[in-house]
Design a protein around this motif. Structure first.
Motif, PDB file in Angstrom:
ATOM      1  N   ILE A 158     -13.858  -8.597  -1.557  1.00  0.00           N
ATOM      2  CA  ILE A 158     -12.959  -7.441  -1.613  1.00  0.00           C
ATOM      3  C   ILE A 158     -11.698  -7.700  -0.790  1.00  0.00           C
ATOM      4  CG2 ILE A 158     -12.671  -5.021  -0.929  1.00  0.00           C
ATOM      5  CD1 ILE A 158     -15.492  -4.502  -1.595  1.00  0.00           C
ATOM      6  N   PHE A 159     -10.567  -7.314  -1.348  1.00  0.00           N
ATOM      7  CA  PHE A 159      -9.332  -7.315  -0.572  1.00  0.00           C
ATOM      8  C   PHE A 159      -8.947  -5.885  -0.250  1.00  0.00           C
ATOM      9  CE2 PHE A 159      -8.809 -11.510  -2.478  1.00  0.00           C
ATOM     10  CZ  PHE A 159      -8.401 -12.231  -1.372  1.00  0.00           C
ATOM     11  N   ILE A 160      -8.586  -5.668   1.005  1.00  0.00           N
ATOM     12  CA  ILE A 160      -7.978  -4.396   1.371  1.00  0.00           C
ATOM     13  C   ILE A 160      -6.507  -4.700   1.592  1.00  0.00           C
ATOM     14  CG2 ILE A 160      -7.910  -2.496   3.018  1.00  0.00           C
ATOM     15  CD1 ILE A 160     -10.845  -3.172   3.660  1.00  0.00           C
ATOM     16  N   SER A 161      -5.679  -4.198   0.711  1.00  0.00           N
ATOM     17  CA  SER A 161      -4.252  -4.516   0.817  1.00  0.00           C
ATOM     18  C   SER A 161      -3.498  -3.295   1.314  1.00  0.00           C
ATOM     19  CB  SER A 161      -3.719  -4.969  -0.539  1.00  0.00           C
ATOM     20  OG  SER A 161      -3.578  -3.843  -1.379  1.00  0.00           O
ATOM     21  N   GLY A 162      -2.230  -3.491   1.555  1.00  0.00           N
ATOM     22  CA  GLY A 162      -1.430  -2.364   2.028  1.00  0.00           C
ATOM     23  C   GLY A 162      -0.443  -2.831   3.077  1.00  0.00           C
ATOM     24  N   PRO A 163       0.635  -2.065   3.227  1.00  0.00           N
ATOM     25  CA  PRO A 163       1.664  -2.468   4.189  1.00  0.00           C
ATOM     26  C   PRO A 163       1.167  -2.372   5.629  1.00  0.00           C
ATOM     27  CG  PRO A 163       2.107  -0.269   3.351  1.00  0.00           C
ATOM     28  CD  PRO A 163       0.949  -0.797   2.566  1.00  0.00           C
ATOM     29  N   SER A 164       1.915  -2.959   6.501  1.00  0.00           N
ATOM     30  CA  SER A 164       1.593  -2.904   7.920  1.00  0.00           C
ATOM     31  C   SER A 164       1.520  -1.450   8.396  1.00  0.00           C
ATOM     32  CB  SER A 164       2.685  -3.690   8.671  1.00  0.00           C
ATOM     33  OG  SER A 164       2.522  -3.514  10.029  1.00  0.00           O
ATOM     34  N   VAL A 219     -11.562  -8.926   3.048  1.00  0.00           N
ATOM     35  CA  VAL A 219     -10.347  -9.474   3.634  1.00  0.00           C
ATOM     36  C   VAL A 219      -9.272  -8.391   3.676  1.00  0.00           C
ATOM     37  CG1 VAL A 219      -8.529 -11.218   3.409  1.00  0.00           C
ATOM     38  CG2 VAL A 219     -10.867 -11.761   2.684  1.00  0.00           C
ATOM     39  N   ALA A 220      -8.742  -8.163   4.895  1.00  0.00           N
ATOM     40  CA  ALA A 220      -7.609  -7.240   5.015  1.00  0.00           C
ATOM     41  C   ALA A 220      -6.349  -8.078   5.058  1.00  0.00           C
ATOM     42  CB  ALA A 220      -7.731  -6.422   6.293  1.00  0.00           C
ATOM     43  N   THR A 221      -5.425  -7.802   4.159  1.00  0.00           N
ATOM     44  CA  THR A 221      -4.199  -8.612   4.151  1.00  0.00           C
ATOM     45  C   THR A 221      -3.049  -7.899   3.461  1.00  0.00           C
ATOM     46  OG1 THR A 221      -3.266 -10.766   3.573  1.00  0.00           O
ATOM     47  CG2 THR A 221      -4.763  -9.782   1.965  1.00  0.00           C
ATOM     48  N   HIS A 222      -1.829  -8.226   3.852  1.00  0.00           N
ATOM     49  CA  HIS A 222      -0.671  -7.723   3.118  1.00  0.00           C
ATOM     50  C   HIS A 222      -0.040  -8.871   2.327  1.00  0.00           C
ATOM     51  CE1 HIS A 222       1.110  -9.149   6.950  1.00  0.00           C
ATOM     52  NE2 HIS A 222       2.077  -9.554   6.161  1.00  0.00           N
ATOM     53  N   ASP A 223      -0.763 -10.022   2.267  1.00  0.00           N
ATOM     54  CA  ASP A 223      -0.275 -11.239   1.625  1.00  0.00           C
ATOM     55  C   ASP A 223      -0.606 -11.190   0.120  1.00  0.00           C
ATOM     56  OD1 ASP A 223       0.234 -13.787   0.739  1.00  0.00           O
ATOM     57  OD2 ASP A 223      -0.867 -14.801   2.365  1.00  0.00           O
ATOM     58  N   LYS A 224       0.382 -10.752  -0.690  1.00  0.00           N
ATOM     59  CA  LYS A 224       0.145 -10.578  -2.141  1.00  0.00           C
ATOM     60  C   LYS A 224      -0.185 -11.898  -2.831  1.00  0.00           C
ATOM     61  CE  LYS A 224       2.120  -6.166  -2.945  1.00  0.00           C
ATOM     62  NZ  LYS A 224       3.041  -5.871  -1.815  1.00  0.00           N
ATOM     63  N   GLU A 225       0.436 -12.957  -2.304  1.00  0.00           N
ATOM     64  CA  GLU A 225       0.227 -14.295  -2.847  1.00  0.00           C
ATOM     65  C   GLU A 225      -1.257 -14.691  -2.743  1.00  0.00           C
ATOM     66  OE1 GLU A 225       2.205 -16.193  -4.393  1.00  0.00           O
ATOM     67  OE2 GLU A 225       1.298 -18.188  -4.275  1.00  0.00           O
ATOM     68  N   LEU A 226      -1.837 -14.395  -1.566  1.00  0.00           N
ATOM     69  CA  LEU A 226      -3.249 -14.711  -1.332  1.00  0.00           C
ATOM     70  C   LEU A 226      -4.138 -13.958  -2.321  1.00  0.00           C
ATOM     71  CD1 LEU A 226      -5.382 -16.053   0.643  1.00  0.00           C
ATOM     72  CD2 LEU A 226      -5.401 -13.847   1.813  1.00  0.00           C
ATOM     73  N   ILE A 227      -3.847 -12.678  -2.514  1.00  0.00           N
ATOM     74  CA  ILE A 227      -4.659 -11.849  -3.406  1.00  0.00           C
ATOM     75  C   ILE A 227      -4.567 -12.374  -4.839  1.00  0.00           C
ATOM     76  CG2 ILE A 227      -4.948  -9.522  -4.365  1.00  0.00           C
ATOM     77  CD1 ILE A 227      -3.807  -8.449  -1.714  1.00  0.00           C
ATOM     78  N   ARG A 228      -3.363 -12.752  -5.193  1.00  0.00           N
ATOM     79  CA  ARG A 228      -3.152 -13.257  -6.559  1.00  0.00           C
ATOM     80  C   ARG A 228      -3.964 -14.530  -6.798  1.00  0.00           C
ATOM     81  NH1 ARG A 228      -0.604 -16.846  -8.904  1.00  0.00           N
ATOM     82  NH2 ARG A 228       0.398 -17.668  -7.040  1.00  0.00           N
ATOM     83  N   LYS A 229      -3.943 -15.431  -5.802  1.00  0.00           N
ATOM     84  CA  LYS A 229      -4.675 -16.694  -5.936  1.00  0.00           C
ATOM     85  C   LYS A 229      -6.179 -16.481  -5.988  1.00  0.00           C
ATOM     86  CE  LYS A 229      -1.732 -19.661  -3.177  1.00  0.00           C
ATOM     87  NZ  LYS A 229      -1.726 -20.257  -1.834  1.00  0.00           N
ATOM     88  N   ALA A 230      -6.667 -15.529  -5.188  1.00  0.00           N
ATOM     89  CA  ALA A 230      -8.111 -15.429  -4.988  1.00  0.00           C
ATOM     90  C   ALA A 230      -8.821 -14.645  -6.083  1.00  0.00           C
ATOM     91  CB  ALA A 230      -8.395 -14.792  -3.633  1.00  0.00           C
ATOM     92  N   GLY A 231      -8.218 -13.589  -6.555  1.00  0.00           N
ATOM     93  CA  GLY A 231      -8.913 -12.693  -7.458  1.00  0.00           C
ATOM     94  C   GLY A 231      -9.956 -11.900  -6.691  1.00  0.00           C
ATOM     95  N   GLY A 232     -10.616 -10.945  -7.344  1.00  0.00           N
ATOM     96  CA  GLY A 232     -11.598 -10.121  -6.662  1.00  0.00           C
ATOM     97  C   GLY A 232     -11.171  -8.662  -6.680  1.00  0.00           C
ATOM     98  N   ARG A 233     -12.030  -7.808  -6.138  1.00  0.00           N
ATOM     99  CA  ARG A 233     -11.732  -6.373  -6.150  1.00  0.00           C
ATOM    100  C   ARG A 233     -10.670  -6.067  -5.104  1.00  0.00           C
ATOM    101  NH1 ARG A 233     -16.301  -2.327  -4.251  1.00  0.00           N
ATOM    102  NH2 ARG A 233     -15.223  -0.318  -4.423  1.00  0.00           N
ATOM    103  N   ILE A 234      -9.748  -5.189  -5.474  1.00  0.00           N
ATOM    104  CA  ILE A 234      -8.655  -4.858  -4.559  1.00  0.00           C
ATOM    105  C   ILE A 234      -8.669  -3.361  -4.259  1.00  0.00           C
ATOM    106  CG2 ILE A 234      -6.156  -4.873  -4.212  1.00  0.00           C
ATOM    107  CD1 ILE A 234      -6.134  -7.085  -6.445  1.00  0.00           C
ATOM    108  N   LEU A 235      -8.639  -3.058  -2.986  1.00  0.00           N
ATOM    109  CA  LEU A 235      -8.512  -1.662  -2.553  1.00  0.00           C
ATOM    110  C   LEU A 235      -7.157  -1.535  -1.885  1.00  0.00           C
ATOM    111  CD1 LEU A 235     -11.990  -1.334  -0.817  1.00  0.00           C
ATOM    112  CD2 LEU A 235     -11.413  -0.666  -3.153  1.00  0.00           C
TER     113      LEU A 235
END
Ligand SMILES: Nc1ncnc2c1ncn2[C@@H]1O[C@H](COP(=O)(O)OP(=O)(O)O)[C@@H](O)[C@H]1O
Ligand SMILES: [Mg+2]
Lengths: 292, 227
Positions: free
Chosen positions: B39-45, B200-216
């Motif tokens: 799982i990715f937890i995305s979002g701005p700082s 994984v908590a991240t604001h790195d869109k590139e990382l999310i794009r490469k990895a795939g997986g569920r995004i919150l």
């Protein structure tokens, strides 16, 4: 347990300076407390020796006959409170004097005649070794015929006992104060160690270390420091004692004083105390600082 | 599914709120994480990503709501038992949190020592994990002497060495060049491939794009499910 020990030893090594300061502090406190203890046990021994030595010397008039001697001895023995009566002939007394004066005995050699009188040495039962009692017995003996003079020295001894009791009380108080002070120093040192390593402790918690795992090495560390500090203090005292007692013995040729070091039970007890102080200091600061 | 009996779920959050004074860092978060999810937890700082992770391992208590982790109710865990919860996680902190005065080996070994493993086993295991993350040659180095990428890899090694149920990673590629970031991502994927759960908590869109997986997606403390 062995990994705790391993970590504790490593922590002591990593924090070498702080550990040495802690150990030296404990050693100094132990040195001071045990120096007091040493002084008091020796003073006590001397006091006991003197107390046991409470005696009345009764000097006889010159030319007292054998038969009279027996009568006087029996009369003295019958006084209540007298333990035993020893006859010391003037020859015996003279020999003893010569022995005591070793080098200066040539002075005595030049005497044509033994100037000392025959005497009885009278010892009291323990319950009668109090100044009123001794005085009472002494007066009785003095009033007997053929006794020329008597000698006893209880009065100043009694006063000395009172002063000594006061000293002893002061000694206990000072010992107690040093005990408490050492516990606080120990607690503060551990607190400083915890403070310096608060980040490390926090990380240990985050990666799943139990409280026991975190605290264990601190306890072992404190106990090691307590042991080393205690032994260091005793060794320092022993060296000081050896240096002082050899000078003292040199100046007192006649073995008036027989100073002894603390008994093994006593100094092992002090080291145990020191270990306990280490443990207690650790317990106090961990209780304060590692709350969850 | 709010009864916690779902065998396939490993983390459940029910109406969780977190306030700092009057500041609302997290608002009414309800979330279910299944075993072996990535799982990715995305979002701005400032969105509350780090706060959410901290609540999971009881870095801080919730202000309101309930959290269950692998059958443990976090509100019922006392300070003396908290290490049982922490051992379920391997955490990769944003600032690494390596002990600066201990070698890489000791930092990683700490996890195994804390759970009472034998010295010999620890020796072997730590070596093999450091080899996997590629910093075996730094085994006796102190963390401050390592580069950012090497410290990050040491942190990953520490997170995986105890074979936890879940890995939490807070900005794991934050300050890394893209090569180092790829290495870290591969290590996380490897852990996932062996049955682990990864958040994984991240604001790195590139990382999310490469990895795939569920995004919150988190925004100002609110959780948005995409789609
Ligand atoms: N210990 C704290 N005390 C007060 N406010 C905090 C604390 N931790 C986080 N915050 C606030 O909560 C919000 C979310 O922070 P954080 O979870 O760190 O965001 P992110 O990791 O998404 O950048 C921010 O506004 C931050 O200022
Ligand atoms: Mg953050």
């Amino acid at each position: 347990m062995s990994t705790y020990y391993h970590r504790a030893v490593q922590d002591i090594r990593d924090n070498g300076f702080l550990s040495s300061v802690t150990i030296i502090t404990i050693a100094l406190s132990i040195l001071i407390v045990s120096a007091f203890a040493l002084f008091f046990t020796n003073a006590n021994n001397v006091m006991n020796y003197w107390e046991k030595g409470v005696k009345i010397m009764a000097y006889l008039k010159p030319g007292t006959s054998q038969k009279n001697l027996h009568d006087i001895k029996r009369n003295i023995q019958e006084i209540y409170g007298v333990q035993d009566v020893n006859f010391i002939s003037k020859e015996e007394a003279f020999k003893k004097l010569k022995k005591q004066m070793k080098r200066q005995s040539s002075i005595l050699m030049n005497l044509n005649e033994n100037p000392l009188p025959d005497a009885f040495e009278i010892r009291m039962t323990t319950s009668s070794q109090r100044s009123e009692k001794v005085e009472e017995i002494a007066t009785k003996i003095e009033s007997m015929p053929l006794i020329e003079d008597i000698e006893y020295g209880q009065k100043w001894l009694e006063q000395f006992t009172n002063i000594f009791d006061l000293f002893r009380l002061a000694g206990y108080t000072i010992g107690g104060i040093f005990f408490i002070a050492t516990v606080f120093i120990m607690a503060n040192t551990i607190r400083l160690a915890i403070y310096m390593r608060r980040e490390e402790i926090e990380i240990m918690r985050l990666v799943g270390a139990s409280e026991k795992f975190i605290k264990g090495p601190f306890y072992i560390e404190s106990i090691i420091q307590g042991t080393l500090g205690g032994m260091g203090g005793i060794v320092a005292l022993f060296i000081t004692f050896k240096l002082i007692s050899s000078t003292v013995e040199n100046s007192f040729k006649y073995e008036l004083l027989d100073i002894k070091f603390l008994s093994p039970e006593f100094y092992c007890g002090i080291i145990l105390c020191s270990i306990f102080v280490g443990w207690l200091g650790c317990y106090i600061s961990l209780k304060q600082f590692l709350k969850t | 599914m709010v009864d916690g009996k779902d065998k396939s779920s490993i983390i459940q959050m029910f109406h969780v709120h977190k306030y700092y004074g009057s500041k609302k860092a997290l608002v009414d978060i309800t979330l279910n994480v299944s075993k072996n999810e990535f799982i990715f937890i995305s979002g701005p700082s400032g969105a509350g990503k780090s706060t959410l992770l901290r609540l999971l391992y009881l870095g801080e208590p919730v202000s309101e709501g309930q959290i269950l982790v692998d059958g443990m109710n976090l509100s019922r865990i006392s300070g003396k038992k908290i290490h049982f919860l922490r051992r379920k996680f391997g955490i990769i902190f944003q600032d690494y949190k390596l002990i600066p005065t201990k070698t890489v080996f000791d930092n990683v070994a700490l996890v195994l020592e804390a759970s009472g493993k034998k010295r010999k086993f620890i020796e072997k295991k730590v070596r093999s994990v450091l080899r996997t993350v590629g910093i075996e040659q730094k085994i006796n180095a102190l963390p401050p002497s390592l580069s950012g990428g090497e410290q990050q890899r040491a942190a990953v090694a520490r997170a995986v060495v105890g074979i936890p149920r879940i890995i939490l990673a807070d900005e794991p590629t934050g300050s890394l060049d893209s090569d180092s970031a790829d290495i870290i991502l591969n290590l996380l994927k490897n852990f996932h491939a062996h049955g682990g759960t990864v958040i994984v908590a991240t604001h790195d869109k590139e990382l999310i794009r490469k990895a795939g997986g569920r995004i919150l997606h988190l925004k100002q403390g609110y959780l948005h499910f995409p789609g």
